[in-house]
Design an enzyme around this catalytic site. Structure first.
Site, PDB file in Angstrom:
ATOM      1  N   GLY A  43       0.823  -1.201   0.000  1.00 18.41           N
ATOM      2  CA  GLY A  43       0.000   0.000   0.000  1.00 18.41           C
ATOM      3  C   GLY A  43       0.853   1.245   0.000  1.00 18.41           C
ATOM      4  O   GLY A  43       2.034   1.188  -0.352  1.00 18.41           O
ATOM      5  N   ASN A  44       0.276   2.369   0.367  1.00 24.06           N
ATOM      6  CA  ASN A  44       1.060   3.609   0.464  1.00 24.06           C
ATOM      7  C   ASN A  44       0.454   4.497   1.544  1.00 24.06           C
ATOM      8  O   ASN A  44      -0.566   4.153   2.153  1.00 24.06           O
ATOM      9  CB  ASN A  44       1.138   4.304  -0.902  1.00 24.06           C
ATOM     10  N   ARG A  45       1.063   5.651   1.765  1.00 17.90           N
ATOM     11  CA  ARG A  45       0.732   6.488   2.929  1.00 17.90           C
ATOM     12  C   ARG A  45      -0.428   7.456   2.703  1.00 17.90           C
ATOM     13  O   ARG A  45      -0.696   8.298   3.544  1.00 17.90           O
ATOM     14  CB  ARG A  45       1.952   7.307   3.332  1.00 17.90           C
ATOM     15  N   SER A  46      -1.097   7.374   1.570  1.00 16.84           N
ATOM     16  CA  SER A  46      -2.174   8.345   1.312  1.00 16.84           C
ATOM     17  C   SER A  46      -3.278   8.242   2.364  1.00 16.84           C
ATOM     18  O   SER A  46      -3.757   7.151   2.667  1.00 16.84           O
ATOM     19  CB  SER A  46      -2.763   8.093  -0.078  1.00 16.84           C
TER      20      SER A  46
ATOM     21  N   ALA B 140      -3.679   7.942  -4.798  1.00 21.80           N
ATOM     22  CA  ALA B 140      -2.284   7.471  -4.900  1.00 21.80           C
ATOM     23  C   ALA B 140      -2.357   6.014  -5.358  1.00 21.80           C
ATOM     24  O   ALA B 140      -2.459   5.099  -4.543  1.00 21.80           O
ATOM     25  CB  ALA B 140      -1.595   7.593  -3.550  1.00 21.80           C
TER      26      ALA B 140
END
Ligand code: CTP
Length: 222
Positions: free
Chosen positions: A23-26, A90
């Protein structure tokens, strides 16, 4: 002013196995503020296609997705009926090639994982858009932000690009405040660091201005 504004927001999650994901930090905060401001002032309907986040805006047509492929499917379902399209999500650029049906066990380590490319939804939107639609993209740049942004603007056939200049002092992702530069076909507009709701308001004003300028130039409406 607008019939339908289509916004993507939040992160995507690409499963590794039934429990884990890439995943990512959005946080989806910018997308949520955009949804709010467009609903309040500029749009009859906001379609909000979002990856998993803690809070979703109310009053929108909400489509919850997880992976980039799911986001692409949902996005293009609503695409042709939208007069403004904002890709604030994102989107993960890659996914594990074939996620495991069972939990990956420690015993199998070290593990080498093959990744494959996800579709670039914004690029495809730039190819499929009509001249009547307004297309807004986001960019995350750590160096040469404006130069890289200008290339991205042209490559993705955009009307407006919101460039996040990522640094230790301005992490953008997951932060409450952010500093961005807006790029249109003929202007570079650096904005001071501000809250994401103020930022959403500034982006919405630019979109409204672009639409007015386009009408004045006589681009036919559908
Ligand atoms: N985006 C998308 N689909 C992807 C990746 C990104 O639609 N698979 C969209 C995002 O929603 C955002 C913009 O493209 O609007 C972000 O692009 P960015 O990640 O900054 O750059 P890329 O075009 O992926 O190029 P690079 O990673 O080389 O900077």
């Amino acid at each position: 002013m607008f019939k339908r504004v289509l916004i993507t927001s939040g992160p995507t999650r690409e499963p590794l196995d039934p429990i884990r994901f890439l995943g990512n930090r959005s946080s989806g905060l910018t997308g949520m503020n955009l949804a709010r401001v467009f609903l309040k002032k500029y749009a009859a309907e906001v379609v909000f296609v979002s990856g998993p986040v803690c809070r979703y805006p109310s009053g929108v047509t909400l489509v919850k997705v997880e992976t980039a492929l799911e986001m692409r499917d949902a996005f293009f379902k609503y695409f042709s009926g939208a007069d403004v399209i904002i890709m604030a999500a994102a989107v993960g650029d890659f996914r594990p090639a074939g996620s495991s049906q069972q939990k990956i066990k420690k015993a199998g380590f070290p593990l080498v994982m093959k990744l494959e490319r996800n579709p670039d939804i914004l690029k495809e939107a730039g190819e499929r858009r009509t001249p009547q639609q307004l297309l807004v993209g986001f960019a995350a740049e750590t160096e040469n932000a404006v130069k890289n942004g200008k290339r991205k603007f042209l490559r993705k056939n955009l009307d407006l690009l919101v460039i996040n200049e990522i640094s230790a002092e301005n992490p953008a992702f997951g932060a409450v405040r952010n500093r961005v530069t807006l790029l249109t076909a003929d202007r570079v507009i650096p904005l001071p660091r501000r809250s994401k709701s103020e930022l959403a308001a500034a982006i919405a004003i630019q979109v409204a201005n672009l639409s007015i300028m386009r009408k004045n130039r006589g681009v036919p409406r559908e």
